[in-house]
Design a protein around this motif. Structure first.
Motif, mmCIF file in Angstrom:
data_model
loop_
_atom_site.group_PDB
_atom_site.id
_atom_site.type_symbol
_atom_site.label_atom_id
_atom_site.label_comp_id
_atom_site.label_asym_id
_atom_site.label_seq_id
_atom_site.Cartn_x
_atom_site.Cartn_y
_atom_site.Cartn_z
ATOM 1 N N THR A 30 86.964 -12.419 -92.215
ATOM 2 C CA THR A 30 85.862 -11.707 -92.962
ATOM 3 C C THR A 30 85.000 -10.931 -92.095
ATOM 4 N N ASP A 33 87.405 -8.065 -91.005
ATOM 5 C CA ASP A 33 87.478 -7.156 -92.094
ATOM 6 C C ASP A 33 86.268 -6.133 -92.212
ATOM 7 N N ALA A 34 85.065 -6.510 -91.909
ATOM 8 C CA ALA A 34 83.913 -5.705 -92.242
ATOM 9 C C ALA A 34 83.709 -4.687 -90.958
ATOM 10 N N GLU A 36 86.691 -3.665 -89.248
ATOM 11 C CA GLU A 36 87.612 -2.607 -89.480
ATOM 12 C C GLU A 36 87.174 -1.855 -90.475
ATOM 13 N N GLN A 37 86.447 -2.217 -91.489
ATOM 14 C CA GLN A 37 86.049 -1.106 -92.577
ATOM 15 C C GLN A 37 85.016 -0.289 -91.846
ATOM 16 N N ALA A 38 84.159 -0.653 -90.962
ATOM 17 C CA ALA A 38 83.123 0.268 -90.368
ATOM 18 C C ALA A 38 83.907 1.243 -89.378
ATOM 19 N N VAL A 40 87.061 2.560 -90.095
ATOM 20 C CA VAL A 40 87.463 3.485 -90.912
ATOM 21 C C VAL A 40 86.698 4.415 -91.567
ATOM 22 N N LEU A 41 85.367 3.885 -91.932
ATOM 23 C CA LEU A 41 84.541 4.623 -92.472
ATOM 24 C C LEU A 41 83.607 5.482 -91.670
#
Length: 128
Positions: A30, A33-34, A36-38, A40-41
């Motif tokens: 979890t 995932d956060a 990794e999204q940071a 990507v964003l």
């Protein structure tokens, strides 16, 4: 969890470079995932995002990389090694891909973004 301006600034002011990792611990799915999204964003100039991230979790590959990383133990002791790859040259195809993606996201005809395309091509060293 409060997310006001003071909390944000306090978090940004706290900086700590980890010198050693506990090799027996892993970042949970979890949290990863956060993170990794940071990645990507993460924003860039004009939204080009001229980079890619390699996430290396395989211990054998990290062991191969360690001698090329000043023999730092963090390379082999971490659970997720993130390698940043940056494009050295932005091509016209990269610029076109951005315009097409932006138009698609906004539901617009790409020709309506001609000004952005012109600005993009004139402000970066675009290779045709």
């Amino acid at each position: 969890m409060p997310t006001g301006p003071d909390t944000l600034l306090q978090a940004l002011r706290w900086r700590y470079a980890t010198k050693a990792f506990d090799a027996s611990r892993r970042i949970d799915a979890t949290t990863w995932d956060a993170l990794e999204q940071a990645l990507v964003l993460t924003a860039s100039s004009y939204g080009l995002q001229p980079w890619k991230f390699l996430v290396i979790t395989d211990a054998a590959i990290r062991a191969e990389l360690r001698p090329h990383s000043w023999n730092q133990s963090q390379i082999t002791d971490c659970s997720h090694l993130v390698v940043l790859l940056k494009k050295r040259v932005i091509t016209a195809a990269d610029a076109d891909r951005l315009i097409t993606a932006t138009a698609g996201e906004r539901g617009l005809d790409p020709s309506l973004l001609d000004r952005k395309s012109t600005r993009l091509n004139s402000s970066h060293q675009i290779i045709s």
